[in-house]
Design a protein around this motif. Structure first.
Motif, mmCIF file in Angstrom:
data_model
loop_
_atom_site.group_PDB
_atom_site.id
_atom_site.type_symbol
_atom_site.label_atom_id
_atom_site.label_comp_id
_atom_site.label_asym_id
_atom_site.label_seq_id
_atom_site.Cartn_x
_atom_site.Cartn_y
_atom_site.Cartn_z
ATOM 1 N N ASP A 31 -27.109 -17.469 40.796
ATOM 2 C CA ASP A 31 -27.490 -16.381 41.700
ATOM 3 C C ASP A 31 -27.495 -16.838 43.165
ATOM 4 N N SER A 32 -26.658 -17.842 43.466
ATOM 5 C CA SER A 32 -26.602 -18.361 44.833
ATOM 6 C C SER A 32 -26.109 -17.314 45.822
ATOM 7 N N ALA A 33 -25.313 -16.351 45.356
ATOM 8 C CA ALA A 33 -24.787 -15.327 46.261
ATOM 9 C C ALA A 33 -25.684 -14.092 46.340
ATOM 10 N N VAL A 34 -26.777 -14.090 45.553
ATOM 11 C CA VAL A 34 -27.689 -12.951 45.559
ATOM 12 C C VAL A 34 -28.571 -13.013 46.805
ATOM 13 N N THR A 35 -28.799 -11.867 47.425
ATOM 14 C CA THR A 35 -29.613 -11.798 48.634
ATOM 15 C C THR A 35 -31.026 -12.312 48.358
ATOM 16 N N TYR A 37 -32.909 -11.054 44.839
ATOM 17 C CA TYR A 37 -33.037 -9.654 44.428
ATOM 18 C C TYR A 37 -31.700 -8.947 44.674
ATOM 19 N N PRO A 38 -31.019 -8.545 43.592
ATOM 20 C CA PRO A 38 -29.740 -7.857 43.755
ATOM 21 C C PRO A 38 -29.948 -6.367 44.008
ATOM 22 N N ALA A 39 -30.121 -5.982 45.253
ATOM 23 C CA ALA A 39 -30.313 -4.582 45.596
ATOM 24 C C ALA A 39 -28.999 -3.813 45.418
ATOM 25 N N ALA A 40 -29.125 -2.515 45.238
ATOM 26 C CA ALA A 40 -27.957 -1.664 44.988
ATOM 27 C C ALA A 40 -26.857 -1.930 46.008
ATOM 28 N N GLY A 41 -25.644 -2.088 45.493
ATOM 29 C CA GLY A 41 -24.497 -2.301 46.356
ATOM 30 C C GLY A 41 -24.283 -3.721 46.808
ATOM 31 N N THR A 42 -25.199 -4.633 46.448
ATOM 32 C CA THR A 42 -25.056 -6.033 46.860
ATOM 33 C C THR A 42 -24.573 -6.875 45.684
#
Length: 701
Positions: free
Chosen positions: A210-214, A233-238
């Motif tokens: 999850d290194s690319a997750v915001t 936290y993978p918010a919608a659209g990310t």
């Protein structure tokens, strides 16, 4: 407001975790039908869960694991991964909250405060600590019981032959092996990240990067000296976490499994096949694939598609004893049970999930089409077809194994849930130590309006019908995945308590809620606001025709999570009909909620910005009040430690209201997550809500 009393309903409900402590749960039936393993605390106010076994032949219950007798610290020893798992499954108790057994249910492994133990599942056995260092997360026995795999520090370990080895270790920061990613645990009901091969020679292991997750920061403003908790936290659209599946042998071999889809929803590995369930990002296709364990290559078994989305169904895929594949599919606006491609249930029975397989028999939960308030247990086999094996009115769940059926049954006729074991020599109950609420809900169930909305109406227990009009409290959840109107007393305890404070309480399940078929659920596609709010007001108007005591000039609404969103939505968009609201942990801007849930209904913010605009309430809040749309009292409540619906939702809504000059109140809860398990918080939240609602509606004490 008077000081809390220890014997009041709010205090007892908080202390008993909504009267669930002391009730048996977590059932496992041995494949030979000789015993049933289960979890239960020693009393209705005891939050420390123990492990028990029932001997089916004798009917005797035996306590196997009492955490008080083991030399372990309290819950403070839990590793962060276990704390996160408990938050995802909404676990509110301590002690032995989960366990895993071998294939024959001869032994179990469990964790207490990060330390792993094993215990033989027969009377008189003594738990033994595993010879591994802690903290241990999610230990699982090999099918033969001769090895244990577990996660520590994001690495997958195995203990076999007295030797502990690392099978898969993170190659970089933000990589884990053997754990579920956030959206899998929060939205897909997949809480684990590794699965044993049936012969115990290898494991299927999820790798999460999850290194690319915001990165979001959950701070504790009450303790500014503490570092914020950083979460991906993978918010919608990310960007989502990258999840891949690997077959890792105990001999060190490793194969990568083909996985063309973004979401890994489930893995099922038994003697017949290794199957993986995957979904693409827009969730309009769910694909079941068979994996070749010798190469990692996959072939498509079936792919289900829908123009809106395809739901993930609990308990499938599975296999009958002869290898026949058990699946569920939506056909003719009904979820149907499918065995080897053949639809085996009719269109009048809506299957909710598969609860167990015993040889040639499938145990599943279902509702009759058009009557979502009851959930029955039913069995299917080629020889006997479909048979309902629980009460037809009520809510049932269960397990099946070795010819032994366990049924947990709730209804409006009795308190709590009654768990009965049906064996070859008769039936017996597993005792429940749950406390009595001391409150019998006065529920009237209706199907109202042109959409036959399932609706419950509750009056104060001392009210004489027709004697005087009463203020109204809408008490919904109102959104996908959850029903509030069920034929079970436990569903209405809090609603009845509010009614006894002088309200007529109306609870309605509108479009988007489960149990009514795919078309009813998909009515919220592209708009999570208008249909759900319209149905609440339609149910309210129709309830007034049935129960004349409703005073529609004094209507309030309360809710939590999606229900909190709906509460704020109601006073902002329909202040003519709803005059006060308590919104707990509301989603106010869907672009701030997670990918898997939000995008199922709204797509991404980039692809369907109009859907997000329709469903957000921030624009509603930013419009100044007017004579046509007056401001209504609104209390916003939010846990500052919430990592599911983060406090930013409430803070942004409050800022928009303030900018528009709209008065409101905000109650921040320091150290509280999305669950609000703390007794004092849970108790006093009820009291504060009543006081606010009475003040807002002009109800005299």
């Amino acid at each position: 407001m008077n000081a809390p009393q220890s014997d009041t309903f709010p205090r007892r409900q908080a202390a008993t975790r909504r009267f669930t402590l002391g009730a048996p749960r977590g059932m496992t039936v041995a494949p030979d039908g000789s015993r049933v393993v289960f979890l239960r605390s020693r009393g209705g106010d005891d939050p420390v869960t123990c492990l028990w076994v029932l001997d089916v032949a004798s009917g005797e219950e035996h306590l196997l694991v009492d955490p008080f007798t083991l030399d372990v610290p309290g819950e403070e020893g839990l590793p962060p991964e276990e704390k996160a798992r408990r938050e995802r499954v909404r676990e509110q108790s301590g002690g032995v909250v989960d366990y895993a057994t071998d294939r024959n249910v001869l032994a179990a492994v469990f964790v207490l405060s990060g330390r792993a133990f094993t215990v033989a599942l027969h009377p008189g056995s003594t738990p033994e600590p595993l010879a591994v260092e802690g903290p241990v997360v999610d230990p699982r026995l090999a099918p033969g019981g001769d090895a244990v795999a577990f996660v520590r520090g994001g690495a997958l370990h195995v203990l076999a032959g007295g030797e502990e080895r690392v099978l898969a270790a993170p190659e970089a920061d933000h990589v884990t092996y053997g754990l579920a990613d956030f959206v899998a645990a929060e939205e897909m009901n997949r809480y684990r990240g590794f699965w044993w091969a049936p012969d115990g020679s290898a494991l299927a292991v999820a790798r999460v990067d999850d290194s690319a997750v915001t990165r979001w920061h959950i701070a504790d403003p009450a303790n500014p000296d503490r570092e914020p908790t950083v979460v991906g936290y993978p918010a919608a659209g990310t960007t989502n976490a990258t999840v891949t599946l690997h077959l890792i042998g105990l001999d060190g071999t490793r194969l990568d499994v083909e996985q063309p889809d973004e979401y890994l929803a489930d893995v099922h590995w038994d003697a017949h096949d290794l199957l993986v369930t995957t979904s693409n990002r827009d969730q309009r296709t769910v694909t079941l694939r068979r994996v070749d364990p010798s190469s990692g290559r996959t072939e498509v078994v079936r792919a289900d598609t829908d123009d809106a989305w395809v739901d993930l169904v609990p308990g499938v895929p599975a296999h009958l004893g002869d290898g026949s594949l058990v699946w569920c599919a939506d056909v003719e606006d009904a979820r149907r049970l499918v065995v080897d491609g053949e639809i085996v249930t009719g269109p009048r029975l809506l299957v909710r999930g598969v609860a167990g397989i015993d040889g040639s028999t499938v145990l599943f939960t279902a509702s009759e089409y058009g009557f979502p308030t009851s959930v029955v247990l039913a069995t299917w086999s080629r020889e006997a077809g479909v048979s309902v094996v629980s009460a037809e009115d009520g809510v049932a769940s269960g397990r099946l194994g070795g010819g032994v059926l366990v049924v947990s049954q709730s209804s409006l006729d009795h308190e709590g849930s009654v768990t009965t074991v049906h064996g070859p020599d008769g039936s017996q109950e597993i005792r429940s130590f749950a406390e009595s609420p001391g409150l019998e809900p006065r529920v009237q169930l209706y199907f109202l309006g042109e959409r036959n909305l399932a609706t419950a109406v509750l009056l104060p227990r001392d009210h004489v019908p027709g004697s005087r009009p009463l203020p109204v409290l809408l008490d919904p959840y109102g959104g996908p995945h959850s029903q509030r109107v069920l034929s079970a007393r436990g569903a209405f305890l809090t609603s009845q308590w509010f009614a006894d404070q002088g309200f007529v309480v109306v609870v309605a399940d509108g479009r988007g809620t489960p149990g009514r078929g795919p078309a009813f659920e998909r009515a919220v596609d592209g708009d999570l606001a208008a249909p759900v709010l319209e149905d609440q007001l339609d149910a309210l108007a129709a309830a007034r025709e049935k129960v004349r005591d409703l005073d529609l000039s004094r209507v309030a609404i309360r809710g939590w999570s999606f229900g909190g969103y709906l509460a704020a939505l109601a006073v902002l968009r329909r202040p003519d009909a709803v005059h006060a609201a308590v919104a707990g942990a509301p989603v106010t801007d869907w672009a701030l909620y997670d990918t898997h849930y939000t995008e199922r209904y709204l797509g991404t913010p980039q692809s369907r910005p109009d859907a997000y605009a329709r469903s957000s309430i921030l624009d509603d809040a930013a419009r100044p009040a007017s004579e046509e749309a007056p401001n209504r009292p609104l209390l916003l409540v939010h846990g500052l430690a919430d990592d599911n619906v983060v406090a930013a939702h409430t803070l942004r809504l409050s800022s928009a209201l303030l900018a528009a000059g709209r008065p409101h109140r905000v109650l921040p809860l320091s150290g509280v997550t999305h669950m609000t398990p703390q007794e004092v918080v849970a108790e006093n939240l009820l009291r504060l809500q009543v006081a606010f609602l009475k003040e807002s509606l002009g109800v005299r004490p």
